[in-house]
Design a protein around this motif. Structure first.
Motif, short mmCIF file in Angstrom:
data_model
loop_
_atom_site.label_atom_id
_atom_site.label_comp_id
_atom_site.label_asym_id
_atom_site.label_seq_id
_atom_site.Cartn_x
_atom_site.Cartn_y
_atom_site.Cartn_z
N GLY A 1 36.86 -0.56 32.84
CA GLY A 1 35.62 -0.03 33.40
C GLY A 1 34.78 0.66 32.35
O GLY A 1 33.54 0.59 32.37
N LEU A 2 35.43 1.36 31.42
CA LEU A 2 34.72 2.05 30.34
C LEU A 2 33.89 1.07 29.52
O LEU A 2 32.73 1.33 29.19
N GLY A 3 34.49 -0.09 29.20
CA GLY A 3 33.77 -1.09 28.42
C GLY A 3 32.54 -1.61 29.14
O GLY A 3 31.47 -1.78 28.54
N PHE A 4 32.67 -1.84 30.44
CA PHE A 4 31.53 -2.34 31.19
C PHE A 4 30.48 -1.25 31.41
O PHE A 4 29.27 -1.55 31.45
N MET A 5 30.89 -0.01 31.55
CA MET A 5 29.90 1.06 31.63
C MET A 5 29.11 1.12 30.33
O MET A 5 27.88 1.28 30.34
N ALA A 6 29.81 0.99 29.20
CA ALA A 6 29.13 0.97 27.90
C ALA A 6 28.15 -0.19 27.82
O ALA A 6 27.05 -0.07 27.26
N LEU A 7 28.55 -1.33 28.39
CA LEU A 7 27.66 -2.49 28.41
C LEU A 7 26.37 -2.16 29.16
O LEU A 7 25.26 -2.48 28.69
N GLY A 8 26.49 -1.53 30.32
CA GLY A 8 25.30 -1.13 31.07
C GLY A 8 24.45 -0.13 30.33
O GLY A 8 23.21 -0.23 30.32
N VAL B 1 43.01 -1.06 23.91
CA VAL B 1 41.99 -1.86 23.23
C VAL B 1 41.81 -3.19 23.95
O VAL B 1 40.69 -3.66 24.17
N ALA B 2 42.93 -3.82 24.33
CA ALA B 2 42.87 -5.14 24.97
C ALA B 2 42.10 -5.10 26.28
O ALA B 2 41.49 -6.09 26.68
N ASN B 3 42.12 -3.96 26.97
CA ASN B 3 41.41 -3.85 28.24
C ASN B 3 39.89 -3.93 28.09
O ASN B 3 39.18 -4.12 29.08
N LEU B 4 39.39 -3.81 26.87
CA LEU B 4 37.95 -3.94 26.63
C LEU B 4 37.51 -5.40 26.54
O LEU B 4 36.30 -5.68 26.52
N TYR B 5 38.46 -6.32 26.47
CA TYR B 5 38.15 -7.71 26.15
C TYR B 5 37.07 -8.32 27.05
O TYR B 5 36.10 -8.93 26.57
N PRO B 6 37.16 -8.20 28.40
CA PRO B 6 36.11 -8.83 29.24
C PRO B 6 34.71 -8.32 28.92
O PRO B 6 33.76 -9.10 28.87
N ALA B 7 34.57 -7.02 28.72
CA ALA B 7 33.25 -6.46 28.42
C ALA B 7 32.75 -6.94 27.06
O ALA B 7 31.55 -7.19 26.88
N ILE B 8 33.65 -7.06 26.09
CA ILE B 8 33.26 -7.52 24.76
C ILE B 8 32.80 -8.98 24.82
O ILE B 8 31.81 -9.36 24.18
N VAL B 9 33.50 -9.80 25.58
CA VAL B 9 33.08 -11.20 25.74
C VAL B 9 31.68 -11.27 26.34
O VAL B 9 30.80 -12.01 25.86
N GLU B 10 31.44 -10.51 27.40
CA GLU B 10 30.12 -10.50 28.03
C GLU B 10 29.06 -10.01 27.05
O GLU B 10 27.95 -10.58 26.98
N ALA B 11 29.36 -8.98 26.28
CA ALA B 11 28.40 -8.44 25.31
C ALA B 11 28.10 -9.46 24.22
O ALA B 11 26.95 -9.58 23.76
N TRP B 12 29.11 -10.18 23.77
CA TRP B 12 28.91 -11.19 22.73
C TRP B 12 28.00 -12.31 23.22
O TRP B 12 27.10 -12.76 22.50
N LEU B 13 28.23 -12.76 24.44
CA LEU B 13 27.45 -13.87 24.97
C LEU B 13 26.00 -13.49 25.24
O LEU B 13 25.11 -14.34 25.19
N THR B 14 25.75 -12.23 25.52
CA THR B 14 24.39 -11.79 25.87
C THR B 14 23.77 -10.91 24.80
O THR B 14 22.74 -10.27 25.03
N GLN B 15 24.37 -10.86 23.61
CA GLN B 15 23.84 -10.11 22.46
C GLN B 15 23.58 -8.63 22.78
O GLN B 15 22.45 -8.13 22.69
N VAL B 16 24.64 -7.95 23.17
CA VAL B 16 24.57 -6.51 23.44
C VAL B 16 25.43 -5.79 22.41
O VAL B 16 26.62 -6.09 22.27
N PRO B 17 24.89 -4.81 21.68
CA PRO B 17 25.61 -4.20 20.55
C PRO B 17 26.57 -3.07 20.96
O PRO B 17 26.25 -1.89 20.87
N LEU B 18 27.76 -3.44 21.40
CA LEU B 18 28.81 -2.45 21.63
C LEU B 18 29.58 -2.23 20.33
O LEU B 18 29.84 -3.17 19.58
#
Length: 573
Positions: free
Chosen positions: A60-67, A86-103
């Motif tokens: 959830g932290l990763g996706f909050m950071a995405l928002g 660290v591994a729990n961030l993976y879904p948010a990182i994938v979404e950020a990579w695909l949509t060019q969001v700088p986490l």
């Protein structure tokens, strides 16, 4: 270096990293608890340039950071401890990579001697995100490594970055200094001497110029391009792109503007917002098939009919405008790609098309569809499309809308009303998962405390239920509208060949309600089963200074049956 100086130097490196991230534009830091990340956490606690956000769940932290990154349009730092955190961030990182969001992930890690030897909570963290994040693997802090070398690595990794960055930080114990207020040791003061000027400044140590845009078309090139029947297509765009300029461009050329749900123009009265349904209508489809030129801004289109239209047309010329070099065309059509900002292209001295106003009839057809939706949806049975149209119709420029994946965003794309609103619309349509939608909306809402509505399905809400802990921190109205049709209603409109298979393996009926979940996190809650009940609850929620939950209860087939019924009306109209 003496063992007892490890904690002081660890903390110093953490402080240098976070200070430089703030100078590089970061406004927020998101943290989950852990011991190995202590130097970063303590540094963040002392950092007054970054707004802090805490959560117990790294996913959830990763996706909050995405928002937060989407709303602030700036890098957001994420601090986690070592291991599966660290591994729990993976879904948010994938979404950020695909949509060019700088986490920017700052992961605490064990030192090399504790890797692959049975040490507790130690995994191989370098390259854990594969191709989805740029890597910077830092060594353990050491006085032999100049501080300016640390800063230049941070600057090179983060400056001008529109993708995730993973900075892995190895720390040796001790991790906890004896005091946070103790004066720096003589060794540390000597170590920092090369940074004297930087410490007095407020800019990054290395300042990279912004990446410049490429060539733009000449007047003669544009004149040849517009010599015919063309369409302008607005794909996924940010409000900062100033997509309103496309309305002016369409008027100048005399070409119709077809808009995606994520273009910020889907409801604009001067655009053709109902293109998905127009392509289902024989007259609309026949008219659009006359076009032989396409000018596409952005990509990642939602409507399968619009994607198919672009693929099947035999374009005489096809231009796509993107802010940076990438492939955003699953049909792989031959095209000219211009690397430029939307505003830069829209501001050019475009000549008027030789076939200006060739598709004026589309406007009448678009309005006729809207009247059909008023009759069939607004004045019809209570359901999911009715709720989404109501939310979209009454929002203002001060209200943000986050639309969940699967059925909600498709309903918005198909049936959103024509209006004059300019409210910002957010989605997570990179990997298009149902994970982290609630957390992402919390990040969007938390950036400025702006009134935000999230519309999502019941499975999406269950998937991210513990992010209600983030929602309770909202400083302004955050309305969480859960469309509960008891499972994955989206599969009702997909060609699953057997109804029993559909029900058992796809829909995942759960029989659950969300009242007790809202109560567990102390959030106001309303369950509604009719339109007036929804409007009353929604009005109340928009005037509540905090998060609240509205559960919209409908049958399993309401939305899919309505989509099919309206489809028949559209085909015959």
């Amino acid at each position: 270096m003496q063992i007892n100086s490890h904690a002081e130097l660890n903390l110093l490196w953490g402080s240098l990293i976070l200070e430089e991230l703030a100078r590089l534009g970061a406004q927020h830091v998101c943290m989950a608890p852990g011991s190995r990340s202590t130097p970063l956490t303590l540094a963040a606690a002392r950092q007054d340039k970054l707004k802090q956000h805490l959560h117990f769940d790294e996913r959830g932290l990763g996706f909050m950071a995405l928002g937060l990154a989407k709303a602030s349009r700036a890098p957001v730092a994420i601090i986690t401890t070592s291991g599966t955190a660290v591994a729990n961030l993976y879904p948010a990182i994938v979404e950020a990579w695909l949509t060019q969001v700088p986490l920017v992930v700052l992961s605490g890690d064990r030192p090399p001697e504790l890797i692959a030897c049975g040490a507790n909570q130690a995994i191989l963290q370098p390259a854990i995100f594969g191709q989805y994040a740029k890597q910077l693997n830092l060594p353990t802090p050491d006085l032999a490594i100049a501080p300016q070398a640390l800063l230049t690595q941070i600057d090179e990794a983060v400056a001008n970055q529109s993708m995730p960055v993973h900075i892995n930080c190895m720390y040796r114990e001790p991790l906890y200094p004896s005091s946070l207020d103790a004066p720096r040791s003589q060794a540390i003061e000597h170590y920092l001497q090369p940074l004297a000027s930087w410490q007095q400044a407020s800019t990054p140590y290395n300042q990279y110029a912004a990446v410049g845009m490429g060539q733009v078309p000449s007047w003669d090139t544009m004149a040849r391009f517009v010599h015919g029947k063309g369409v302008i297509i607005a794909g996924t765009l940010d409000s900062a792109d100033n997509p309103q300029k496309l309305v002016e461009l369409a008027s100048k050329l005399g070409w119709p503007l077809l808009t995606d749900a994520q273009s910020q123009l889907r409801q604009h009265p001067a655009a053709i917002g109902n293109v998905d349904q127009l392509l289902l209508n024989p007259k609309g489809r026949a008219l659009l098939q006359q076009a032989d030129r396409a000018l596409v801004f952005g990509g990642r289109l939602l409507s399968k009919r619009l994607i198919s239209y672009l693929e099947q047309q035999n374009w005489h010329q096809y231009w796509q405008v993107l802010p940076q070099q990438m492939r955003l065309d699953p049909s792989h059509k031959p095209k000219q790609i211009w690397l430029a900002e939307l505003q830069q292209i829209a501001a050019l001295e475009w000549p008027r098309s030789s076939s200006a106003n060739w598709a004026l009839e589309l406007t009448a057809q678009n309005e006729a569809l809207n009247e059909l939706f008023v009759r069939q949806i607004d004045n019809g049975e209570f359901g999911e499309a009715q709720v989404i149209r109501a939310i979209a119709a009454i929002r203002t420029g001060e209200q943000q809308l986050f639309i969940g994946n699967s059925l909600p965003v498709r309903l918005y794309d198909m049936f959103a009303p024509i209006s004059c609103c300019a409210a910002i619309t957010y989605t997570n349509r990179g990997a298009s998962g149902i994970d982290g939608l609630l957390a992402s909306a919390c990040g969007v809402a938390n950036h400025k405390g702006q009134a935000t509505t999230l519309v999502l399905g019941d499975l999406s809400a269950l998937h991210d239920l513990n992010s209600l802990a983030l929602a309770r921190q909202a400083q302004g109205p955050l309305v969480i509208v859960i469309l509960n049709n008891d499972g994955g209603n989206i599969f009702n409109i997909l060609p699953v060949p057997d109804e029993q298979v559909r029900a058992h393996y796809y829909r995942l009926s759960h029989g659950l309600e969300f009242g007790y979940g809202a109560a567990m996190f102390g959030l106001p809650y309303n369950r509604v089963e009719d339109f007036q009940g929804f409007m009353d609850a929604y009005s109340e929620a928009l005037n509540y200074n905090g998060a609240s939950v509205i559960e919209v209860c409908v049958s399993q087939t309401q939305a899919s049956d309505q989509i099919a019924s309206i489809g028949q009306w559209v085909k015959q109209s």
